[in-house]
Design a protein around this motif. Structure first.
Motif, mmCIF file in Angstrom:
data_model
loop_
_atom_site.group_PDB
_atom_site.id
_atom_site.type_symbol
_atom_site.label_atom_id
_atom_site.label_comp_id
_atom_site.label_asym_id
_atom_site.label_seq_id
_atom_site.Cartn_x
_atom_site.Cartn_y
_atom_site.Cartn_z
ATOM 1 N N UNK A 1 81.379 -168.513 -33.604
ATOM 2 C CA UNK A 1 82.098 -170.392 -34.244
ATOM 3 C C UNK A 1 80.721 -171.121 -35.127
ATOM 4 N N UNK A 2 79.341 -171.826 -34.568
ATOM 5 C CA UNK A 2 78.575 -171.769 -35.047
ATOM 6 C C UNK A 2 77.863 -171.551 -36.434
ATOM 7 N N UNK A 3 77.308 -169.593 -35.846
ATOM 8 C CA UNK A 3 76.895 -169.041 -36.403
ATOM 9 C C UNK A 3 77.610 -168.716 -37.785
ATOM 10 N N UNK A 4 78.424 -168.598 -38.324
ATOM 11 C CA UNK A 4 79.216 -169.161 -39.443
ATOM 12 C C UNK A 4 79.551 -170.273 -39.763
ATOM 13 N N UNK A 5 79.309 -170.872 -38.885
ATOM 14 C CA UNK A 5 79.154 -172.394 -39.929
ATOM 15 C C UNK A 5 77.925 -172.556 -40.482
ATOM 16 N N UNK A 6 77.051 -171.676 -39.522
ATOM 17 C CA UNK A 6 75.342 -171.665 -40.457
ATOM 18 C C UNK A 6 75.772 -171.038 -41.636
ATOM 19 N N UNK A 7 76.469 -169.982 -41.245
ATOM 20 C CA UNK A 7 76.551 -169.570 -42.458
ATOM 21 C C UNK A 7 76.908 -169.495 -44.044
ATOM 22 N N UNK A 8 77.832 -170.724 -43.756
ATOM 23 C CA UNK A 8 78.665 -171.189 -44.386
ATOM 24 C C UNK A 8 77.772 -172.231 -45.373
ATOM 25 N N UNK A 9 77.204 -172.872 -44.375
ATOM 26 C CA UNK A 9 75.437 -173.879 -44.566
ATOM 27 C C UNK A 9 75.055 -172.908 -46.339
ATOM 28 N N UNK A 10 74.654 -171.983 -45.441
ATOM 29 C CA UNK A 10 73.562 -171.098 -46.070
ATOM 30 C C UNK A 10 73.516 -170.709 -47.391
ATOM 31 N N UNK A 11 75.313 -170.546 -47.206
ATOM 32 C CA UNK A 11 75.523 -169.762 -48.524
ATOM 33 C C UNK A 11 75.492 -171.244 -49.523
ATOM 34 N N UNK A 12 76.093 -171.476 -48.988
ATOM 35 C CA UNK A 12 76.071 -172.779 -49.896
ATOM 36 C C UNK A 12 74.724 -173.408 -51.120
ATOM 37 N N UNK A 13 73.999 -172.845 -50.315
ATOM 38 C CA UNK A 13 72.858 -173.375 -50.483
ATOM 39 C C UNK A 13 72.508 -172.308 -51.389
ATOM 40 N N UNK A 14 72.663 -170.841 -51.231
ATOM 41 C CA UNK A 14 72.361 -170.179 -52.145
ATOM 42 C C UNK A 14 73.049 -170.393 -53.574
ATOM 43 N N UNK A 15 73.758 -171.174 -54.187
ATOM 44 C CA UNK A 15 74.494 -171.689 -55.152
ATOM 45 C C UNK A 15 73.199 -172.227 -56.015
ATOM 46 N N UNK A 16 72.481 -173.012 -55.482
ATOM 47 C CA UNK A 16 71.361 -173.031 -56.308
ATOM 48 C C UNK A 16 70.074 -172.473 -56.857
ATOM 49 N N UNK A 17 70.606 -171.372 -56.305
ATOM 50 C CA UNK A 17 69.077 -170.030 -56.465
ATOM 51 C C UNK A 17 69.432 -169.740 -57.816
ATOM 52 N N UNK A 18 67.839 -169.294 -58.457
ATOM 53 C CA UNK A 18 68.113 -169.016 -59.977
ATOM 54 C C UNK A 18 68.783 -168.323 -60.189
ATOM 55 N N UNK A 19 69.927 -167.469 -61.048
ATOM 56 C CA UNK A 19 70.895 -166.464 -61.326
ATOM 57 C C UNK A 19 70.316 -165.091 -61.280
ATOM 58 N N UNK A 20 69.633 -164.574 -60.635
ATOM 59 C CA UNK A 20 68.970 -163.005 -60.646
ATOM 60 C C UNK A 20 68.939 -163.423 -59.048
ATOM 61 N N UNK A 21 68.324 -164.031 -58.516
ATOM 62 C CA UNK A 21 68.029 -163.936 -57.186
ATOM 63 C C UNK A 21 69.528 -164.568 -56.589
ATOM 64 N N UNK A 22 70.145 -165.864 -57.085
ATOM 65 C CA UNK A 22 71.934 -165.417 -56.341
ATOM 66 C C UNK A 22 72.391 -164.198 -56.250
#
Length: 94
Positions: free
Chosen positions: A16-37
């Motif tokens: 559960x903790x790892x999945x919560x961290x993954x959700x937060x990390x996924x949200x952070x990836x949305x801020x990346x540039x299009x090619x990196x995203x």
């Protein structure tokens, strides 16, 4: 609480903790540039798949008989460790 119950609860908390961290990390990836995203989305999809495998193995572990418990623990830990390793590697790349 039996050792088995303690172990399965600990494993569930870890997943559960790892999945919560993954959700937060996924949200952070949305801020990346299009090619990196796009690359991040592909990696997140792989991580989600590993997460599903780990949760499925956790469910099998909960239902395991006493005879197969030790074998199931080893299999579950192997899948969990692979998921954790993949997550940590992905996290280090962002």
């Amino acid at each position: 609480m039996s050792k088995r119950e303690e172990y399965t609860q600990k494993l569930k908390n870890e997943l559960d903790a790892l999945n919560a961290k993954m959700d937060a990390l996924e949200a952070k990836t949305q801020e990346a540039k299009a090619d990196a995203r796009d690359a991040y989305k592909a990696e997140v999809a792989k991580l989600r798949h590993q997460s599903k495998l780990a949760v499925a193995k956790y469910e099998e572990l909960k239902a395991a008989s006493e005879d197969s418990w030790d074998k199931m623990v080893a299999e579950t830990e192997k899948i969990r460790d692979a998921f954790v390793h993949s997550f940590n590697y992905f996290k280090s790349q962002i």
